[in-house]
Motif scaffolding. Structure first.
Motif, PDB file in Angstrom:
ATOM      1  N   LEU A 224       0.830  -1.208   0.000  1.00 40.62           N
ATOM      2  CA  LEU A 224       0.000   0.000   0.000  1.00 40.62           C
ATOM      3  C   LEU A 224       0.864   1.257   0.000  1.00 40.62           C
ATOM      4  O   LEU A 224       0.638   2.190  -0.783  1.00 40.62           O
ATOM      5  CB  LEU A 224      -0.926  -0.016   1.218  1.00 40.62           C
ATOM      6  CG  LEU A 224      -1.852   1.192   1.395  1.00 40.62           C
ATOM      7  CD1 LEU A 224      -2.819   1.298   0.224  1.00 40.62           C
ATOM      8  CD2 LEU A 224      -2.615   1.087   2.708  1.00 40.62           C
ATOM      9  N   LEU A 225       1.873   1.277   0.852  1.00 37.65           N
ATOM     10  CA  LEU A 225       2.753   2.443   0.934  1.00 37.65           C
ATOM     11  C   LEU A 225       3.579   2.610  -0.337  1.00 37.65           C
ATOM     12  O   LEU A 225       3.862   3.734  -0.762  1.00 37.65           O
ATOM     13  CB  LEU A 225       3.677   2.316   2.146  1.00 37.65           C
ATOM     14  CG  LEU A 225       2.998   2.377   3.518  1.00 37.65           C
ATOM     15  CD1 LEU A 225       4.012   2.115   4.620  1.00 37.65           C
ATOM     16  CD2 LEU A 225       2.326   3.729   3.728  1.00 37.65           C
ATOM     17  N   LEU A 226       3.959   1.492  -0.948  1.00 33.82           N
ATOM     18  CA  LEU A 226       4.756   1.546  -2.170  1.00 33.82           C
ATOM     19  C   LEU A 226       3.966   2.199  -3.301  1.00 33.82           C
ATOM     20  O   LEU A 226       4.505   2.963  -4.098  1.00 33.82           O
ATOM     21  CB  LEU A 226       5.188   0.137  -2.571  1.00 33.82           C
ATOM     22  CG  LEU A 226       6.310   0.015  -3.609  1.00 33.82           C
ATOM     23  CD1 LEU A 226       7.586   0.663  -3.094  1.00 33.82           C
ATOM     24  CD2 LEU A 226       6.556  -1.444  -3.956  1.00 33.82           C
ATOM     25  N   ARG A 227       2.690   1.906  -3.359  1.00 33.34           N
ATOM     26  CA  ARG A 227       1.843   2.544  -4.372  1.00 33.34           C
ATOM     27  C   ARG A 227       1.758   4.049  -4.149  1.00 33.34           C
ATOM     28  O   ARG A 227       1.760   4.836  -5.097  1.00 33.34           O
ATOM     29  CB  ARG A 227       0.441   1.941  -4.333  1.00 33.34           C
ATOM     30  CG  ARG A 227       0.357   0.512  -4.853  1.00 33.34           C
ATOM     31  CD  ARG A 227      -1.031  -0.044  -4.655  1.00 33.34           C
ATOM     32  NE  ARG A 227      -1.091  -1.458  -4.998  1.00 33.34           N
ATOM     33  CZ  ARG A 227      -2.136  -2.240  -4.738  1.00 33.34           C
ATOM     34  NH1 ARG A 227      -3.197  -1.729  -4.120  1.00 33.34           N
ATOM     35  NH2 ARG A 227      -2.116  -3.514  -5.074  1.00 33.34           N
ATOM     36  N   LYS A 228       1.691   4.440  -2.891  1.00 35.67           N
ATOM     37  CA  LYS A 228       1.577   5.867  -2.587  1.00 35.67           C
ATOM     38  C   LYS A 228       2.864   6.615  -2.896  1.00 35.67           C
ATOM     39  O   LYS A 228       2.840   7.765  -3.333  1.00 35.67           O
ATOM     40  CB  LYS A 228       1.198   6.061  -1.117  1.00 35.67           C
ATOM     41  CG  LYS A 228      -0.231   5.636  -0.803  1.00 35.67           C
ATOM     42  CD  LYS A 228      -0.606   5.979   0.625  1.00 35.67           C
ATOM     43  CE  LYS A 228      -2.064   5.635   0.901  1.00 35.67           C
ATOM     44  NZ  LYS A 228      -2.468   6.003   2.279  1.00 35.67           N
ATOM     45  N   THR A 229       4.000   5.967  -2.646  1.00 32.12           N
ATOM     46  CA  THR A 229       5.272   6.632  -2.949  1.00 32.12           C
ATOM     47  C   THR A 229       5.570   6.607  -4.437  1.00 32.12           C
ATOM     48  O   THR A 229       6.398   7.374  -4.924  1.00 32.12           O
ATOM     49  CB  THR A 229       6.439   5.957  -2.196  1.00 32.12           C
ATOM     50  OG1 THR A 229       6.526   4.579  -2.597  1.00 32.12           O
ATOM     51  CG2 THR A 229       6.246   6.045  -0.697  1.00 32.12           C
ATOM     52  N   ASN A 230       4.902   5.676  -5.159  1.00 32.22           N
ATOM     53  CA  ASN A 230       5.069   5.565  -6.615  1.00 32.22           C
ATOM     54  C   ASN A 230       6.535   5.451  -6.997  1.00 32.22           C
ATOM     55  O   ASN A 230       7.026   6.099  -7.911  1.00 32.22           O
ATOM     56  CB  ASN A 230       4.451   6.771  -7.328  1.00 32.22           C
ATOM     57  CG  ASN A 230       4.285   6.517  -8.819  1.00 32.22           C
ATOM     58  OD1 ASN A 230       4.122   5.374  -9.235  1.00 32.22           O
ATOM     59  ND2 ASN A 230       4.321   7.578  -9.615  1.00 32.22           N
ATOM     60  N   ASN A 231       7.238   4.597  -6.259  1.00 32.95           N
ATOM     61  CA  ASN A 231       8.686   4.462  -6.448  1.00 32.95           C
ATOM     62  C   ASN A 231       9.055   2.996  -6.344  1.00 32.95           C
ATOM     63  O   ASN A 231       8.929   2.399  -5.286  1.00 32.95           O
ATOM     64  CB  ASN A 231       9.421   5.271  -5.374  1.00 32.95           C
ATOM     65  CG  ASN A 231      10.918   5.280  -5.599  1.00 32.95           C
ATOM     66  OD1 ASN A 231      11.413   4.773  -6.597  1.00 32.95           O
ATOM     67  ND2 ASN A 231      11.633   5.850  -4.650  1.00 32.95           N
ATOM     68  N   LYS A 232       9.499   2.401  -7.442  1.00 32.77           N
ATOM     69  CA  LYS A 232       9.868   0.990  -7.429  1.00 32.77           C
ATOM     70  C   LYS A 232      11.211   0.806  -6.741  1.00 32.77           C
ATOM     71  O   LYS A 232      12.107   1.630  -6.881  1.00 32.77           O
ATOM     72  CB  LYS A 232       9.943   0.447  -8.858  1.00 32.77           C
ATOM     73  CG  LYS A 232       8.585   0.367  -9.540  1.00 32.77           C
ATOM     74  CD  LYS A 232       8.717  -0.258 -10.908  1.00 32.77           C
ATOM     75  CE  LYS A 232       7.351  -0.368 -11.573  1.00 32.77           C
ATOM     76  NZ  LYS A 232       7.444  -0.978 -12.920  1.00 32.77           N
ATOM     77  N   PRO A 233      11.371  -0.304  -5.997  1.00 30.11           N
ATOM     78  CA  PRO A 233      12.641  -0.545  -5.318  1.00 30.11           C
ATOM     79  C   PRO A 233      13.787  -0.718  -6.304  1.00 30.11           C
ATOM     80  O   PRO A 233      13.624  -1.295  -7.371  1.00 30.11           O
ATOM     81  CB  PRO A 233      12.385  -1.854  -4.551  1.00 30.11           C
ATOM     82  CG  PRO A 233      10.911  -2.002  -4.498  1.00 30.11           C
ATOM     83  CD  PRO A 233      10.379  -1.343  -5.724  1.00 30.11           C
ATOM     84  N   GLN A 234      14.951  -0.192  -5.935  1.00 30.40           N
ATOM     85  CA  GLN A 234      16.175  -0.415  -6.704  1.00 30.40           C
ATOM     86  C   GLN A 234      16.997  -1.484  -6.006  1.00 30.40           C
ATOM     87  O   GLN A 234      17.077  -1.508  -4.791  1.00 30.40           O
ATOM     88  CB  GLN A 234      17.000   0.884  -6.776  1.00 30.40           C
ATOM     89  CG  GLN A 234      16.294   2.032  -7.461  1.00 30.40           C
ATOM     90  CD  GLN A 234      16.184   1.841  -8.950  1.00 30.40           C
ATOM     91  OE1 GLN A 234      17.068   1.268  -9.565  1.00 30.40           O
ATOM     92  NE2 GLN A 234      15.099   2.315  -9.529  1.00 30.40           N
ATOM     93  N   LEU A 235      17.610  -2.361  -6.790  1.00 23.41           N
ATOM     94  CA  LEU A 235      18.461  -3.392  -6.187  1.00 23.41           C
ATOM     95  C   LEU A 235      19.845  -2.829  -5.965  1.00 23.41           C
ATOM     96  O   LEU A 235      20.380  -2.173  -6.840  1.00 23.41           O
ATOM     97  CB  LEU A 235      18.542  -4.627  -7.092  1.00 23.41           C
ATOM     98  CG  LEU A 235      19.265  -5.822  -6.482  1.00 23.41           C
ATOM     99  CD1 LEU A 235      18.480  -6.343  -5.283  1.00 23.41           C
ATOM    100  CD2 LEU A 235      19.454  -6.928  -7.493  1.00 23.41           C
TER     101      LEU A 235
END
Length: 235
Positions: A224-235
């Motif tokens: 849910l929070l990831l959608r709000k930040t609209n930022n995909k994780p970087q490896l």
């Protein structure tokens, strides 16, 4: 349009970060497999205590590789190494969770090794620390795995199928380091594990139950929070 020299120059600039990503991906994947095995064993801990110790010690090798790899990237990024700065930092949520994950992971392993090596003098203390740290560790670990598992598997596939966009040297070296880490921790596991018959099944340990429940909730919240930040994780 880039000429041939510029193309190779750009590739060379990316080599350090791409090598680091792939090293982290291999170590992380090995850890993932061993952690799943450890969780299955822990569900029947009373009967499989020796196996639990063996896999726990075995985990130490790839864990050291992964922590060194991620620590190296952390160091290079915050010392303003150009290629690492260009690659960017992880998602802000993962950066906030990372210190807690590192500290709790260290607690899990220190308390586990303390139980194996410390004898009966501080056994009760180490059991409490281990139980609490595992309960806290599982939700943090679940979020970390959810964030990176697909990208890690893609990096490994690219590294070994020859379909990678970037030609990254050192594939055999990365594999060799991880294999060597497993061999060394495997030797330690053989030496340290007290092979005794199990005491029978007394049910799933409560820290595991609570930790898994917390892990499910943590992943749902993270999504849910990831959608709000609209930022995909970087490896």
């Amino acid at each position: 349009m880039q000429n041939r020299k510029e193309f190779y120059a750009d590739d060379n600039k990316r080599f350090p970060i791409e090598r680091n990503k792939r090293m982290t991906a291999i170590a992380g994947t090995v850890l993932f497999v061993l952690i799943i095995a450890e969780l299955v064993i822990t569900a029947n801990l009373a009967a499989l205590r020796s196996e639990h110790i063996f896999v726990g010690v075995l985990l130490a090798g790839p864990l050291v590789v992964k922590m060194c790899s991620t620590g190296y990237r952390f160091f290079r990024y915050y010392t303003k190494s150009p290629e690492f700065v260009r690659a960017g930092p992880p998602n802000i949520l993962l950066r906030l969770l990372a210190p807690f994950l590192v500290v709790i992971t260290i607690l899990v392993f220190i308390s586990g090794f303390g139980l194996v090596l410390g004898g009966h003098a501080h056994e009760e203390l180490f059991i409490k620390i281990h139980a609490v740290s595992v309960t806290l560790w599982l939700p943090l670990l679940a979020v970390h795995i959810y964030a990176y598992i697909r990208k890690a598997s893609g990096l490994i596939a690219n590294d070994w199928t020859g379909k990678s966009k970037y030609r990254v040297p050192g594939r055999e070296g990365r594999l060799g380091i991880n294999v060597a880490a497993i061999i060394m921790s495997g030797i330690a596991a053989i030496i340290m594990t007290p092979w005794k018959a199990g005491e029978g099944d007394h049910g799933i340990p409560s820290p595991l139950i609570v930790g898994i429940m917390a892990a499910v909730i943590a992943v749902l919240i993270f999504k849910l929070l990831l959608r709000k930040t609209n930022n995909k994780p970087q490896l």
